[in-house]
Structure formats: C-alpha cells, structure tokens
Design an enzyme around this catalytic site. Structure first.
Site, PDB file in Angstrom:
ATOM      1  CD  GLU A  50     -22.707  -9.296  23.818  1.00  0.00           C
ATOM      2  OE1 GLU A  50     -21.713 -10.005  23.614  1.00  0.00           O
ATOM      3  OE2 GLU A  50     -22.635  -8.055  23.952  1.00  0.00           O
ATOM      4  CB  CYS A  93      -2.727   4.705   6.547  1.00  0.00           C
ATOM      5  SG  CYS A  93      -4.174   3.830   7.116  1.00  0.00           S
ATOM      6  CG  ASP A 137     -14.660 -14.356  21.584  1.00  0.00           C
ATOM      7  OD1 ASP A 137     -13.584 -13.740  21.699  1.00  0.00           O
ATOM      8  OD2 ASP A 137     -15.282 -14.431  20.512  1.00  0.00           O
ATOM      9  CB  CYS A 159      -1.228  -1.891   7.711  1.00  0.00           C
ATOM     10  SG  CYS A 159      -2.713  -2.478   6.871  1.00  0.00           S
ATOM     11  CB  CYS A 204      -0.883  -0.010   1.245  1.00  0.00           C
ATOM     12  SG  CYS A 204      -1.792   1.512   1.464  1.00  0.00           S
ATOM     13  CB  CYS A 254      -9.105 -10.070  20.638  1.00  0.00           C
ATOM     14  SG  CYS A 254      -9.995  -9.166  21.900  1.00  0.00           S
ATOM     15  CB  CYS A 295      -8.287   0.151   2.273  1.00  0.00           C
ATOM     16  SG  CYS A 295      -7.600  -0.833   3.605  1.00  0.00           S
ATOM     17  CD  GLN A 352     -15.697 -12.378  14.861  1.00  0.00           C
ATOM     18  OE1 GLN A 352     -14.657 -11.838  14.495  1.00  0.00           O
ATOM     19  NE2 GLN A 352     -15.991 -12.574  16.132  1.00  0.00           N
TER      20      GLN A 352
HETATM   21  N1  SAH Z   1     -18.061 -14.373  20.216  1.00  0.00           N
HETATM   22  C1  SAH Z   1     -18.646 -13.210  19.635  1.00  0.00           C
HETATM   23  C2  SAH Z   1     -17.825 -11.942  19.752  1.00  0.00           C
HETATM   24  C3  SAH Z   1     -17.229 -11.644  21.048  1.00  0.00           C
HETATM   25  S1  SAH Z   1     -16.567 -10.029  21.109  1.00  0.00           S
HETATM   26  C4  SAH Z   1     -18.906 -13.437  18.157  1.00  0.00           C
HETATM   27  O1  SAH Z   1     -18.446 -14.387  17.619  1.00  0.00           O
HETATM   28  O2  SAH Z   1     -19.593 -12.656  17.546  1.00  0.00           O
HETATM   29  C5  SAH Z   1     -16.800  -9.705  22.822  1.00  0.00           C
HETATM   30  C6  SAH Z   1     -18.238  -9.485  23.213  1.00  0.00           C
HETATM   31  O3  SAH Z   1     -18.305  -9.311  24.625  1.00  0.00           O
HETATM   32  C7  SAH Z   1     -18.868  -8.244  22.618  1.00  0.00           C
HETATM   33  O4  SAH Z   1     -20.038  -8.625  21.929  1.00  0.00           O
HETATM   34  C8  SAH Z   1     -19.203  -7.365  23.839  1.00  0.00           C
HETATM   35  O5  SAH Z   1     -20.404  -6.654  23.684  1.00  0.00           O
HETATM   36  C9  SAH Z   1     -19.340  -8.384  24.929  1.00  0.00           C
HETATM   37  N2  SAH Z   1     -19.099  -7.941  26.314  1.00  0.00           N
HETATM   38  C10 SAH Z   1     -18.246  -6.982  26.759  1.00  0.00           C
HETATM   39  N3  SAH Z   1     -18.220  -6.950  28.110  1.00  0.00           N
HETATM   40  C11 SAH Z   1     -19.062  -7.921  28.543  1.00  0.00           C
HETATM   41  C12 SAH Z   1     -19.441  -8.398  29.833  1.00  0.00           C
HETATM   42  N4  SAH Z   1     -18.947  -7.852  30.949  1.00  0.00           N
HETATM   43  N5  SAH Z   1     -20.310  -9.431  29.898  1.00  0.00           N
HETATM   44  C13 SAH Z   1     -20.804  -9.992  28.775  1.00  0.00           C
HETATM   45  N6  SAH Z   1     -20.485  -9.576  27.521  1.00  0.00           N
HETATM   46  C14 SAH Z   1     -19.621  -8.556  27.409  1.00  0.00           C
END
Ligand code: SAH
Length: 482
Positions: free
Chosen positions: A350, A83, A407, A86, A77, A434, A169, A300
């Site tokens: 969630e 930018c 997650d 990246c 790029c 992450c 991009c 995602q």
């Molecule tokens: N596994 C999901 C993405 C997870 S990203 C997928 O595949 O789509 C992390 C997620 O945690 C987000 O959606 C965010 O809103 C949520 N989150 C953040 N803090 C939280 C909490 N204290 N309790 C429950 N969910 C939470």
C-alpha cells in the site's frame, strides 16, 4: 435520404429514452441525433431543452416527463436532483442493478475487446443490497450559512461550493440529523461562525460523522479553522464543554474531536487531531476482524456490502490454508487479513504510510502473525521483491505466489505492476475494481499475458449512485506455463 438535422441551444424536443449513459443520464435519439438528458429514465418520453449542442449530439435539460417509464419512481430524497450525490434515485432499484450489471458487461466487451457471448458466459449476477438506504457509515457535511444568515449543514450542490441544507441524507445514518442539529444549534447560541472560503474567516468548516455499524460506536470530528493555542485541553470552540455534553447524549457517542485545518484548500481534513471528549478512536468489526478507526483512517463506507464483496474475493481466491497470497493496494489490510485467516502467508502492499501502520496494528490486534506489509507503490514494491528473489534464489517455486489480489483505485493497475504479476505467474488472480473501464483495459493485458477470465461478479456498494464494484477471477490459461 434525410439529411441529419442539427439542433441548436434552447431547442425544445420530444424524445423517448432508450439507453442509460455511464453517469446515469438518459439517452434518446432523434433521427440519428443523440440527446443526453440528466434525470431522464430509460423508457420515459420527455420534453427536453438543449443546453449545449454539438454536431451529432447535445446535452439537454429535462423539462417535463410526458410519459413516465415503468422504471421511474419518485425519488425518496426531496433534494435528489439538486444535490447530485445520488444520480439514479428516479430509477427503481431493480433497474439500477440491471444498469450496473450491463455497465460492467459492456465495458468488458467494448473496452476490453472480449466477445459478447464469452463475457455473458462468465458474468455472475450482481450482488445487490437488501436495504439500499442508510448504508453509509461515514459522512462529511460542510457547514455554512443560508441567505438569511442561518447556520446550515448540508452538501455541496453538484460541482459547486454552495451548500444545500440536508441534515438527513437518506443514504447516511439516522443519527446524523440529531448530531448536526446539536452542532448548528450550539453555533447559533454561542455565536460560533462557520468558515467562509472567500474571506478565510470563521471557524467550523466540516463535520465528519462515522458510525461502527456492528459496534454501534459513533465518532464526531469538527474540522476547524483554528489559529489559537493548539494544546490538548484548549477551548477550540466557544462553549466546548456544553457542546460535548449535548453530543455525548446521542446513543453510541464514543469519540468527539477537532481536526485543525487553516489552509485554503478543498482537502477536508487537517492532519492535527485533538480529542475533546471520550476516546480518540472507535472500533468496528468487518469480515470477522476488529479494526480501530481514527478520524483520518480509511475505512470502507458500506460495511454490509463490503463483507459480501470481500467474501466473494476470498471464495475466488480458493484458499485451503497453505497458499502464499499478495494483496496489492491493500489499504488498512482488510482483504489481506481476511485472507491471512485462511492462507499460509500473506503480503500486503500500500502506498499510504499511515494505512500500512494501521494494517500492521490490525494484524496484531487480531492475532495474525502470517502477514507482512510493505509501504510503497505496487508497481515498485512488487518488481523489487521479484528481482531480489530472482538474484538470491534460483528456485522458481519460491517466487511463485498462489494468488495475487489487486484492489486498485479508479485509474486501475500500473502496467509495470501487471507485467510483474505476469512474470510471477500466480495460479489465480483476483481483481477487485471500482471502475469497470480501467478493469476492462487491465483484463485485456492479463489475458494477452496468458490468463483466462473465469468469473466476473459486480457488487453494488453505492446504491442510488452510478458507481459499481466488480470482482473478477482469472486463472492461468491451460498450456500457458508462465
Ligand atoms: N483493499 C483496501 C482498499 C483499497 S482502495 C481496503 O479494503 O481497505 C485502493 C488503495 O490503493 C488505497 O488505499 C490507495 O492508497 C492505494 N494506492 C493507490 N495507488 C497505489 C499504488 N500505486 N501502489 C499501492 N497502493 C496504492
């Protein structure tokens, strides 16, 4: 003994880069004095100018590459350095993957306090991308003007609000360019002004573009500072019909909408959405499930790698069709529902209400009736559920899930959540992360609570950036019975 030499601002030094920092910057040492140099690649010998000097280290600007590293490549790029989106385009993709593998490993060793030999024995090789370009299915471009008053779309230059024009991009889809050119062209022709943050005047703030990689469906949403009559059918943008007609010719165009945001804020999207052409949503499939995606839905951004990461999580979960599974931080239920197909019963938790509503609809759309969703904080929903069950039912077996998947966002899991997980004592914990720094911290708590790390597998979801995802399998340590 030589005394450590202190350097000052504007000093120009020659140094060989021997390490990579967590933000992808090159690290070099001169007699114990450390230099952090953005855009320098491990193995390079460079000339760098000190920008900010401290006693033992300094941040320096890359002035010249004197001898390039064997890992240095020409960024694909042209504006990679300005930018800032990246960070590792000057490094070969193979070297980037090794950097990511090591980043996860080193964080688990240093921040989790685990032995190197042990960590090496549980680490599996990073899942890299077959094609590390054009992988993002979503982009949000700010709209503004350049010095000559021409309307431009682009990205904010690292940590600023000045727009660098980029319509193509290279980590985004090929259609972005055509779509942005139609929009900026229309704005020029119809005298539609971009929004100006300082004065609060002008109309078009951002353009959101999303594409279903499997379905081919495309969504465009213009975020506008619109203060007129907010009714469906209103003309939000001058010449709206012609704009929609031009955009509708882009192959795959399915949904065109406006999102109204009149606030003085960094938040991109406004809540009010009006469809101005086509459908209100697009559809796509992920992990064999169909999802409906609105401009505000979370989805995602790298679906190809996401399937690989979640596939690994499902494999680690070891499902045979009977298991009870909790999926904490479940978003729109991608992992929950993928696991529902292979488990007895799944529970998703969630914090965002709209995501839970989507998750429930997604369960119905995919004909899955063995999934329940709770809206709330994982650190509150899980303990409440556990305590209620404890009161109602003294049978330990019904309290005990087979698998808990987490997650969480970058800050990791709340301690209360981890504590409750330990009390519930699942056979397996699958941790999708992450941020390997908070992952390492949480792994320490789980291991001290009686679990063993069995496998660690990094996965590259964001090629040419420093971000890396990881999935970890933990099982209850032998001799630890909850
Ligand atoms: N596994 C999901 C993405 C997870 S990203 C997928 O595949 O789509 C992390 C997620 O945690 C987000 O959606 C965010 O809103 C949520 N989150 C953040 N803090 C939280 C909490 N204290 N309790 C429950 N969910 C939470």
């Amino acid at each position: 003994m030589t005394k450590e030499k202190m350097h000052v601002k504007d000093d120009i030094l020659e140094v060989t880069i021997t390490d990579i920092g967590s933000d992808g910057e090159g690290i070099g040492k001169i007699e114990g004095y450390t230099l952090f140099i953005k855009d320098a690649v491990i193995g390079d010998t460079v000339r760098a100018k000190i920008m900010k000097a401290k006693k033992n280290y300094a941040y320096a600007h890359l002035e010249e590459v004197i001898k390039p590293s064997e890992y240095r490549v020409e960024p694909s790029c042209p504006i990679a350095r300005q930018c800032g989106g990246c960070q590792t385009q000057s490094m070969s993709y193979e070297r980037e993957l090794l950097f990511k593998q090591n980043k996860v490993r080193n964080n688990i060793v240093r921040l989790g306090g685990f032995e190197e030999g042990f960590v090496d024995s549980v680490m599996e090789p990073i899942i890299g991308m077959e094609e590390p370009w054009r992988y993002r299915n979503k982009a949000q471009f700010p709209i503004g003007k350049d010095k000559n008053g021409r309307i431009i779309a682009g990205f904010y230059a690292g940590r600023t609000h000045s727009i660098i024009p980029v319509s193509d991009c290279l980590i985004g889809t090929v259609e972005n360019k055509e779509i942005l050119e139609i929009i900026t062209g229309h704005m020029e022709k119809n005298n539609v002004q971009p929004y100006d943050e300082k004065s609060g005047k002008g109309l078009v703030r951002h353009v959101l573009i999303r594409k279903g990689f499997k379905s081919g469906q495309i969504m465009v949403c213009l975020v506008i500072n619109y203060r007129g009559s907010k009714k469906d059918g209103a003309e939000f943008i001058s010449g709206q019909k012609a704009l929609c007609e031009a955009l509708s010719k882009v192959t795959g165009m399915t949904s065109i909408s406006v999102s109204i945001n009149t606030e003085n804020t960094n938040v991109i999207m406004g809540y009010e959405i009006h469809t101005i052409w086509g459908e209100p949503t697009i559809r796509d499939t992920l992990c064999g499930l169909e999802f409906e995606i609105s401009p505000l839905s979370f989805f995602q951004v790298n679906p190809v790698q996401c399937e690989k990461l979640y596939g690994q999580a499902i494999e680690y979960a070891g499902l045979t069709g009977k298991e009870t599974v909790w999926d904490l931080y479940c978003g729109i239920g991608t992992i929950t529902l993928s696991m529902a197909k292979a488990a007895g019963h799944v529970y998703g938790v969630e914090i965002i209400d709209a995501a839970i509503e989507d998750a429930k609809k997604n369960a119905v759309r995919n004909g899955l009736s063995n999934a329940d969703f709770f809206c709330g904080k994982a650190e509150e929903v899980l303990p409440d559920f556990y305590e209620k069950q404890m009161k109602e039912n003294k049978e330990a077996a019904s309290l005990h899930p087979d698998v808990i998947v987490v997650d969480p966002p970058r800050k990791g899991c709340d301690e209360k959540c981890l504590e409750t997980m330990l009390k519930m004592g699942p056979d397996r914990i699958v941790y999708v992360s992450c941020d390997s720094a908070t992952l390492a911290r949480d792994l320490r708590i789980l291991v001290d609570g009686g679990y063993e790390i069995k496998k660690v597998r990094p996965c590259d979801m964001f090629g040419h950036t420093v971000h890396v995802e990881t999935v970890v399998l933990l099982t209850k340590a032998s001799g630890s019975e909850g």
